[in-house]
Design a protein around this motif. Structure first.
Motif, PDB file in Angstrom:
ATOM      1  N   ASN A  33       0.842  -1.196   0.000  1.00  0.00           N
ATOM      2  CA  ASN A  33       0.000   0.000   0.000  1.00  0.00           C
ATOM      3  C   ASN A  33       0.878   1.247   0.000  1.00  0.00           C
ATOM      4  O   ASN A  33       2.071   1.176   0.328  1.00  0.00           O
ATOM      5  N   SER A  34       0.301   2.381  -0.303  1.00  0.00           N
ATOM      6  CA  SER A  34       1.014   3.654  -0.154  1.00  0.00           C
ATOM      7  C   SER A  34       1.396   3.817   1.314  1.00  0.00           C
ATOM      8  O   SER A  34       0.626   3.456   2.202  1.00  0.00           O
ATOM      9  N   ASN A  35       2.588   4.337   1.561  1.00  0.00           N
ATOM     10  CA  ASN A  35       3.051   4.538   2.928  1.00  0.00           C
ATOM     11  C   ASN A  35       4.064   5.685   2.937  1.00  0.00           C
ATOM     12  O   ASN A  35       5.212   5.507   2.541  1.00  0.00           O
ATOM     13  N   THR A  36       3.627   6.861   3.388  1.00  0.00           N
ATOM     14  CA  THR A  36       4.519   8.022   3.411  1.00  0.00           C
ATOM     15  C   THR A  36       5.630   7.868   4.441  1.00  0.00           C
ATOM     16  O   THR A  36       6.599   8.617   4.413  1.00  0.00           O
ATOM     17  N   ASN A  37       5.531   6.883   5.330  1.00  0.00           N
ATOM     18  CA  ASN A  37       6.577   6.623   6.324  1.00  0.00           C
ATOM     19  C   ASN A  37       7.575   5.561   5.868  1.00  0.00           C
ATOM     20  O   ASN A  37       8.466   5.186   6.628  1.00  0.00           O
ATOM     21  N   ARG A  38       7.434   5.060   4.636  1.00  0.00           N
ATOM     22  CA  ARG A  38       8.314   4.000   4.136  1.00  0.00           C
ATOM     23  C   ARG A  38       9.761   4.483   4.092  1.00  0.00           C
ATOM     24  O   ARG A  38      10.077   5.531   3.575  1.00  0.00           O
ATOM     25  N   LYS A  39      10.635   3.656   4.652  1.00  0.00           N
ATOM     26  CA  LYS A  39      12.076   3.931   4.611  1.00  0.00           C
ATOM     27  C   LYS A  39      12.831   2.863   3.822  1.00  0.00           C
ATOM     28  O   LYS A  39      13.981   3.038   3.467  1.00  0.00           O
ATOM     29  N   GLY A  40      12.163   1.758   3.564  1.00  0.00           N
ATOM     30  CA  GLY A  40      12.775   0.685   2.805  1.00  0.00           C
ATOM     31  C   GLY A  40      11.763  -0.373   2.432  1.00  0.00           C
ATOM     32  O   GLY A  40      10.717  -0.495   3.069  1.00  0.00           O
ATOM     33  N   LEU A  41      12.059  -1.135   1.376  1.00  0.00           N
ATOM     34  CA  LEU A  41      11.204  -2.227   0.953  1.00  0.00           C
ATOM     35  C   LEU A  41      12.066  -3.233   0.210  1.00  0.00           C
ATOM     36  O   LEU A  41      12.871  -2.848  -0.647  1.00  0.00           O
ATOM     37  N   THR A  42      11.936  -4.496   0.575  1.00  0.00           N
ATOM     38  CA  THR A  42      12.675  -5.554  -0.104  1.00  0.00           C
ATOM     39  C   THR A  42      11.698  -6.607  -0.606  1.00  0.00           C
ATOM     40  O   THR A  42      10.672  -6.866   0.023  1.00  0.00           O
ATOM     41  N   ILE A  43      12.033  -7.190  -1.745  1.00  0.00           N
ATOM     42  CA  ILE A  43      11.214  -8.249  -2.325  1.00  0.00           C
ATOM     43  C   ILE A  43      12.144  -9.363  -2.784  1.00  0.00           C
ATOM     44  O   ILE A  43      13.067  -9.130  -3.566  1.00  0.00           O
ATOM     45  N   HIS A  44      11.889 -10.577  -2.300  1.00  0.00           N
ATOM     46  CA  HIS A  44      12.618 -11.766  -2.750  1.00  0.00           C
ATOM     47  C   HIS A  44      11.627 -12.656  -3.482  1.00  0.00           C
ATOM     48  O   HIS A  44      10.521 -12.904  -3.001  1.00  0.00           O
ATOM     49  N   ASN A  45      12.018 -13.137  -4.655  1.00  0.00           N
ATOM     50  CA  ASN A  45      11.162 -14.010  -5.456  1.00  0.00           C
ATOM     51  C   ASN A  45      11.605 -15.463  -5.295  1.00  0.00           C
ATOM     52  O   ASN A  45      12.546 -15.901  -5.938  1.00  0.00           O
ATOM     53  N   PRO A  46      10.905 -16.253  -4.450  1.00  0.00           N
ATOM     54  CA  PRO A  46      11.268 -17.653  -4.271  1.00  0.00           C
ATOM     55  C   PRO A  46      10.621 -18.574  -5.311  1.00  0.00           C
ATOM     56  O   PRO A  46      10.825 -19.787  -5.274  1.00  0.00           O
ATOM     57  N   LEU A  47       9.864 -18.003  -6.222  1.00  0.00           N
ATOM     58  CA  LEU A  47       9.133 -18.793  -7.212  1.00  0.00           C
ATOM     59  C   LEU A  47      10.050 -19.275  -8.336  1.00  0.00           C
ATOM     60  O   LEU A  47      11.177 -18.805  -8.478  1.00  0.00           O
ATOM     61  N   SER A  48       9.534 -20.161  -9.160  1.00  0.00           N
ATOM     62  CA  SER A  48      10.308 -20.666 -10.298  1.00  0.00           C
ATOM     63  C   SER A  48      10.031 -19.873 -11.570  1.00  0.00           C
ATOM     64  O   SER A  48      10.524 -20.231 -12.641  1.00  0.00           O
ATOM     65  N   VAL A  49       9.254 -18.796 -11.452  1.00  0.00           N
ATOM     66  CA  VAL A  49       8.938 -17.927 -12.589  1.00  0.00           C
ATOM     67  C   VAL A  49       9.278 -16.480 -12.239  1.00  0.00           C
ATOM     68  O   VAL A  49       9.416 -16.133 -11.064  1.00  0.00           O
ATOM     69  N   THR A  50       9.390 -15.651 -13.255  1.00  0.00           N
ATOM     70  CA  THR A  50       9.663 -14.236 -13.046  1.00  0.00           C
ATOM     71  C   THR A  50       8.428 -13.537 -12.492  1.00  0.00           C
ATOM     72  O   THR A  50       7.299 -13.856 -12.861  1.00  0.00           O
ATOM     73  N   VAL A  51       8.666 -12.581 -11.583  1.00  0.00           N
ATOM     74  CA  VAL A  51       7.616 -11.718 -11.058  1.00  0.00           C
ATOM     75  C   VAL A  51       7.902 -10.311 -11.572  1.00  0.00           C
ATOM     76  O   VAL A  51       9.047  -9.848 -11.537  1.00  0.00           O
ATOM     77  N   TYR A  52       6.871  -9.647 -12.073  1.00  0.00           N
ATOM     78  CA  TYR A  52       7.015  -8.305 -12.621  1.00  0.00           C
ATOM     79  C   TYR A  52       6.355  -7.323 -11.664  1.00  0.00           C
ATOM     80  O   TYR A  52       5.207  -7.511 -11.272  1.00  0.00           O
ATOM     81  N   ILE A  53       7.100  -6.275 -11.262  1.00  0.00           N
ATOM     82  CA  ILE A  53       6.525  -5.289 -10.351  1.00  0.00           C
ATOM     83  C   ILE A  53       6.462  -3.920 -11.020  1.00  0.00           C
ATOM     84  O   ILE A  53       7.243  -3.610 -11.921  1.00  0.00           O
TER      85      ILE A  53
END
Length: 103
Positions: A33-53
């Protein structure tokens, strides 16, 4: 010759981290979600296919911000961090990514 970048960088500190629950498919799903307090965000893809963001709910494999290949990791740049929504799709099938948001 070494490169020099005179832009000063500031480091953000975070006092909390939250796991972002998600369920992805080939149809766009919001993973953050939108978060004006965000200081960081990480995403790890453990799947066997590509994830598009992307920052839009119209994300596709050919129109995305970042493709995250199987087993790969993405960390949101912290210099001028994006605080809006983040959407994702899988190349095929369903699954979840490991996403953490720091604020």
């Amino acid at each position: 010759m070494p490169l020099f970048n005179p832009v000063s960088a500031t480091s953000a500190t975070s006092s909390s981290g939250n796991k972002l629950t998600n369920s992805l498919s080939t149809t766009a799903s919001k993973i953050a979600n939108s978060n004006t307090n965000r200081k960081g965000l990480t995403i790890h893809n453990p799947l066997s296919v590509t994830v598009y963001i992307d920052t839009a709910d119209t994300v596709t494999s050919s129109a995305c911000w970042v493709p995250i290949t199987a087993g790969a990791y993405f960390e949101l740049p912290t210099n001028g961090i994006y605080t809006g929504e983040i959407w994702a799709i899988t190349a095929s099938g369903t699954g979840s990514v490991n996403a953490r948001e720091f604020s």
